[in-house]
Design a protein around this motif. Structure first.
Motif, PDB file in Angstrom:
ATOM      1  N   PRO A  81       9.414  -9.373  -6.518  1.00 57.29           N
ATOM      2  CA  PRO A  81       8.471  -8.322  -6.912  1.00 57.29           C
ATOM      3  C   PRO A  81       7.235  -8.321  -6.009  1.00 57.29           C
ATOM      4  O   PRO A  81       6.760  -9.370  -5.580  1.00 57.29           O
ATOM      5  N   MET A  82       6.736  -7.128  -5.717  1.00 55.45           N
ATOM      6  CA  MET A  82       5.524  -7.004  -4.913  1.00 55.45           C
ATOM      7  C   MET A  82       4.291  -7.231  -5.775  1.00 55.45           C
ATOM      8  O   MET A  82       4.369  -7.244  -7.011  1.00 55.45           O
ATOM      9  N   ALA A  83       3.159  -7.381  -5.119  1.00 54.41           N
ATOM     10  CA  ALA A  83       1.908  -7.635  -5.836  1.00 54.41           C
ATOM     11  C   ALA A  83       1.444  -6.410  -6.613  1.00 54.41           C
ATOM     12  O   ALA A  83       0.791  -6.532  -7.647  1.00 54.41           O
ATOM     13  N   MET A  84       1.791  -5.218  -6.120  1.00 53.35           N
ATOM     14  CA  MET A  84       1.341  -3.990  -6.765  1.00 53.35           C
ATOM     15  C   MET A  84       2.062  -3.776  -8.093  1.00 53.35           C
ATOM     16  O   MET A  84       3.198  -4.165  -8.251  1.00 53.35           O
ATOM     17  N   ASN A  85       1.382  -3.080  -9.002  1.00 56.62           N
ATOM     18  CA  ASN A  85       1.995  -2.735 -10.278  1.00 56.62           C
ATOM     19  C   ASN A  85       3.001  -1.598 -10.138  1.00 56.62           C
ATOM     20  O   ASN A  85       3.918  -1.475 -10.946  1.00 56.62           O
ATOM     21  N   GLY A  86       2.827  -0.766  -9.125  1.00 53.04           N
ATOM     22  CA  GLY A  86       3.737   0.344  -8.914  1.00 53.04           C
ATOM     23  C   GLY A  86       3.293   1.185  -7.738  1.00 53.04           C
ATOM     24  O   GLY A  86       2.110   1.205  -7.387  1.00 53.04           O
ATOM     25  N   VAL A  87       4.252   1.884  -7.133  1.00 52.59           N
ATOM     26  CA  VAL A  87       3.982   2.731  -5.967  1.00 52.59           C
ATOM     27  C   VAL A  87       4.497   4.142  -6.242  1.00 52.59           C
ATOM     28  O   VAL A  87       5.624   4.310  -6.714  1.00 52.59           O
ATOM     29  N   ALA A 235      -0.200  -6.782   1.077  1.00 55.01           N
ATOM     30  CA  ALA A 235      -1.225  -7.735   1.500  1.00 55.01           C
ATOM     31  C   ALA A 235      -2.596  -7.322   0.978  1.00 55.01           C
ATOM     32  O   ALA A 235      -3.385  -8.166   0.515  1.00 55.01           O
ATOM     33  N   ALA A 236      -2.890  -6.030   1.014  1.00 59.45           N
ATOM     34  CA  ALA A 236      -4.165  -5.530   0.511  1.00 59.45           C
ATOM     35  C   ALA A 236      -4.265  -5.721  -1.003  1.00 59.45           C
ATOM     36  O   ALA A 236      -5.307  -6.151  -1.518  1.00 59.45           O
ATOM     37  N   ALA A 237      -3.191  -5.412  -1.712  1.00 57.34           N
ATOM     38  CA  ALA A 237      -3.185  -5.564  -3.168  1.00 57.34           C
ATOM     39  C   ALA A 237      -3.356  -7.029  -3.569  1.00 57.34           C
ATOM     40  O   ALA A 237      -4.095  -7.342  -4.508  1.00 57.34           O
ATOM     41  N   GLN A 238      -2.689  -7.921  -2.857  1.00 59.69           N
ATOM     42  CA  GLN A 238      -2.799  -9.344  -3.174  1.00 59.69           C
ATOM     43  C   GLN A 238      -4.227  -9.843  -2.982  1.00 59.69           C
ATOM     44  O   GLN A 238      -4.734 -10.643  -3.771  1.00 59.69           O
ATOM     45  N   THR A 239      -4.901  -9.330  -1.948  1.00 58.36           N
ATOM     46  CA  THR A 239      -6.298  -9.701  -1.712  1.00 58.36           C
ATOM     47  C   THR A 239      -7.175  -9.256  -2.872  1.00 58.36           C
ATOM     48  O   THR A 239      -8.044 -10.010  -3.332  1.00 58.36           O
ATOM     49  N   LEU A 240      -6.962  -8.046  -3.364  1.00 53.68           N
ATOM     50  CA  LEU A 240      -7.742  -7.535  -4.490  1.00 53.68           C
ATOM     51  C   LEU A 240      -7.446  -8.306  -5.774  1.00 53.68           C
ATOM     52  O   LEU A 240      -8.353  -8.606  -6.561  1.00 53.68           O
ATOM     53  N   LEU A 241      -6.177  -8.634  -5.987  1.00 58.72           N
ATOM     54  CA  LEU A 241      -5.802  -9.404  -7.175  1.00 58.72           C
ATOM     55  C   LEU A 241      -6.376 -10.816  -7.121  1.00 58.72           C
ATOM     56  O   LEU A 241      -6.841 -11.347  -8.138  1.00 58.72           O
ATOM     57  N   ASP A 242      -6.358 -11.410  -5.953  1.00 62.48           N
ATOM     58  CA  ASP A 242      -6.934 -12.752  -5.793  1.00 62.48           C
ATOM     59  C   ASP A 242      -8.441 -12.746  -6.058  1.00 62.48           C
ATOM     60  O   ASP A 242      -9.010 -13.767  -6.454  1.00 62.48           O
ATOM     61  N   ALA A 243      -9.059 -11.597  -5.836  1.00 60.53           N
ATOM     62  CA  ALA A 243     -10.500 -11.466  -6.078  1.00 60.53           C
ATOM     63  C   ALA A 243     -10.812 -11.137  -7.532  1.00 60.53           C
ATOM     64  O   ALA A 243     -11.984 -11.025  -7.902  1.00 60.53           O
ATOM     65  N   GLY A 244      -9.762 -10.979  -8.354  1.00 58.92           N
ATOM     66  CA  GLY A 244      -9.974 -10.778  -9.781  1.00 58.92           C
ATOM     67  C   GLY A 244      -9.651  -9.414 -10.329  1.00 58.92           C
ATOM     68  O   GLY A 244      -9.917  -9.124 -11.507  1.00 58.92           O
ATOM     69  N   ALA A 245      -9.063  -8.526  -9.509  1.00 58.01           N
ATOM     70  CA  ALA A 245      -8.701  -7.194 -10.011  1.00 58.01           C
ATOM     71  C   ALA A 245      -7.706  -7.306 -11.161  1.00 58.01           C
ATOM     72  O   ALA A 245      -6.848  -8.196 -11.178  1.00 58.01           O
ATOM     73  N   ASP A 246      -7.823  -6.393 -12.125  1.00 58.58           N
ATOM     74  CA  ASP A 246      -6.958  -6.423 -13.303  1.00 58.58           C
ATOM     75  C   ASP A 246      -5.574  -5.869 -13.007  1.00 58.58           C
ATOM     76  O   ASP A 246      -4.603  -6.161 -13.695  1.00 58.58           O
ATOM     77  N   GLY A 247      -5.468  -5.051 -11.969  1.00 63.57           N
ATOM     78  CA  GLY A 247      -4.186  -4.478 -11.584  1.00 63.57           C
ATOM     79  C   GLY A 247      -4.397  -3.562 -10.400  1.00 63.57           C
ATOM     80  O   GLY A 247      -5.478  -2.989 -10.227  1.00 63.57           O
ATOM     81  N   VAL A 248      -3.371  -3.426  -9.569  1.00 61.32           N
ATOM     82  CA  VAL A 248      -3.460  -2.566  -8.385  1.00 61.32           C
ATOM     83  C   VAL A 248      -2.212  -1.687  -8.314  1.00 61.32           C
ATOM     84  O   VAL A 248      -1.086  -2.194  -8.284  1.00 61.32           O
ATOM     85  N   TRP A 249      -2.436  -0.386  -8.305  1.00 63.15           N
ATOM     86  CA  TRP A 249      -1.366   0.589  -8.136  1.00 63.15           C
ATOM     87  C   TRP A 249      -1.548   1.253  -6.782  1.00 63.15           C
ATOM     88  O   TRP A 249      -2.652   1.266  -6.234  1.00 63.15           O
ATOM     89  N   VAL A 250      -0.476   1.787  -6.237  1.00 64.56           N
ATOM     90  CA  VAL A 250      -0.528   2.364  -4.896  1.00 64.56           C
ATOM     91  C   VAL A 250      -0.095   3.822  -4.914  1.00 64.56           C
ATOM     92  O   VAL A 250       0.918   4.177  -5.527  1.00 64.56           O
ATOM     93  N   LEU A 251      -0.865   4.666  -4.240  1.00 61.41           N
ATOM     94  CA  LEU A 251      -0.540   6.075  -4.050  1.00 61.41           C
ATOM     95  C   LEU A 251      -0.552   6.343  -2.548  1.00 61.41           C
ATOM     96  O   LEU A 251      -1.529   6.051  -1.872  1.00 61.41           O
ATOM     97  N   VAL A 252       0.548   6.874  -2.027  1.00 62.70           N
ATOM     98  CA  VAL A 252       0.636   7.189  -0.604  1.00 62.70           C
ATOM     99  C   VAL A 252       1.061   8.640  -0.424  1.00 62.70           C
ATOM    100  O   VAL A 252       1.656   9.242  -1.316  1.00 62.70           O
ATOM    101  N   LEU A 253       0.744   9.177   0.730  1.00 60.47           N
ATOM    102  CA  LEU A 253       1.175  10.543   1.005  1.00 60.47           C
ATOM    103  C   LEU A 253       2.691  10.602   1.171  1.00 60.47           C
ATOM    104  O   LEU A 253       3.333  11.522   0.670  1.00 60.47           O
ATOM    105  N   ALA A 254       3.272   9.597   1.850  1.00 65.13           N
ATOM    106  CA  ALA A 254       4.714   9.633   2.098  1.00 65.13           C
ATOM    107  C   ALA A 254       5.345   8.260   1.937  1.00 65.13           C
ATOM    108  O   ALA A 254       4.803   7.259   2.392  1.00 65.13           O
ATOM    109  N   ARG A 255       6.512   8.246   1.278  1.00 61.77           N
ATOM    110  CA  ARG A 255       7.278   7.012   1.091  1.00 61.77           C
ATOM    111  C   ARG A 255       8.536   7.065   1.965  1.00 61.77           C
ATOM    112  O   ARG A 255       9.339   7.984   1.855  1.00 61.77           O
ATOM    113  N   ALA A 256       8.657   6.106   2.880  1.00 64.77           N
ATOM    114  CA  ALA A 256       9.812   6.074   3.782  1.00 64.77           C
ATOM    115  C   ALA A 256      11.037   5.569   3.043  1.00 64.77           C
ATOM    116  O   ALA A 256      10.932   4.841   2.058  1.00 64.77           O
TER     117      ALA A 256
END
Length: 256
Positions: A81-87, A235-256
């Protein structure tokens, strides 16, 4: 109502004086009655029959699209599983979207920022509870790359989100866009052409959260232009979570 009418008339006059040219072939574009923001950037031939909209079925974890069946976790997310809660995404990374993103990102065709942000905001409203976040954080560029490119494409995609939210919901946004919560502290080579292992190594210690109090116990929406293997966002989400974020979700313009 009057303001919107005046704005529409003004836009029509501008199109008559300064007609749009297709970013693909350079031909002049006729005004379209359809509500397709990319109509002002690409002619029907270059745009294609239909936009590759991101839609079900997909993996709730990494957003990988499937040909058929219900939404379900893909093998990679089940195994690691990735660090993000969802993409989630606005489009699949193909066709005119792939071409347009290349023009936007590498050839500075900034006229694409406006239609892109409209599509991305629509995806935000479709796939998320917009009121559940505290911060929206665009993926940062390292200083050297930002200087060379002249702009951060991820920030350009979300800079007008507060206004779009207010127009849509008739109230101020409950979140704010923060470009200081996450920094890119190590210059990395382009991820293009690297395999998954090389991408992870390339991004090792690339991000930093200089002010953990900004993200502690916060729900964060991380925004980027393209999601391929997910190494950058992870990697960005893991950095935020390590800093204490409660959760990180990802929104992108395009998913390959």
């Amino acid at each position: 109502m009057i303001k919107k009418l005046a704005k529409g008339i003004g836009a029509g006059v501008c199109r008559l004086i300064f007609p749009n040219k297709c970013l693909g072939c350079g031909k002049y574009i006729k005004a379209s009655a359809e509500d397709n923001p990319l109509d002002v950037c690409f002619c029907p031939t270059c745009r294609g029959e239909a936009l590759p909209v991101f839609d079900h079925p997909f993996c709730p974890g990494c957003g990988r699209c499937f040909e058929a069946g219900p939404d379900h976790l893909c093998g990679s997310c089940l195994e690691t599983p990735m660090a993000m809660n969802g993409v989630r995404a606005a489009f699949e990374y193909k066709g005119v979207i792939q071409k347009a993103l290349g023009l936007f990102k590498y050839q500075s065709k900034l006229s694409l920022a406006r239609p892109f942000e409209r599509y991305l905001f629509k995806a935000f409203a479709t796939h998320f509870d917009m009121d559940s976040f505290h911060l929206i954080v665009p993926i940062p560029l390292h200083g050297s790359k930002a200087k060379d490119r002249g702009f951060n494409q991820s920030y350009f995609l979300v800079r007008n989100f507060p206004r779009l939210y207010t127009d849509e919901c008739d109230r101020p946004a409950p979140w704010r866009i923060d470009i200081g919560a996450l920094l890119r502290v190590r210059a990395t080579v382009s991820q293009t052409g690297l395999d998954i292992k090389e991408r992870k190594k390339n991004l090792s210690n690339a991000f930093s959260c200089p002010k953990p109090d900004l993200v502690k116990c916060k729900k964060i929406l991380l925004v980027d232009d393209v999601f391929t293997t997910g190494s950058t966002c992870n990697a960005a989400a893991q950095t935020l979570l390590d800093a204490g974020a409660d959760g990180v979700w990802v929104l992108v313009l395009a998913r390959a």
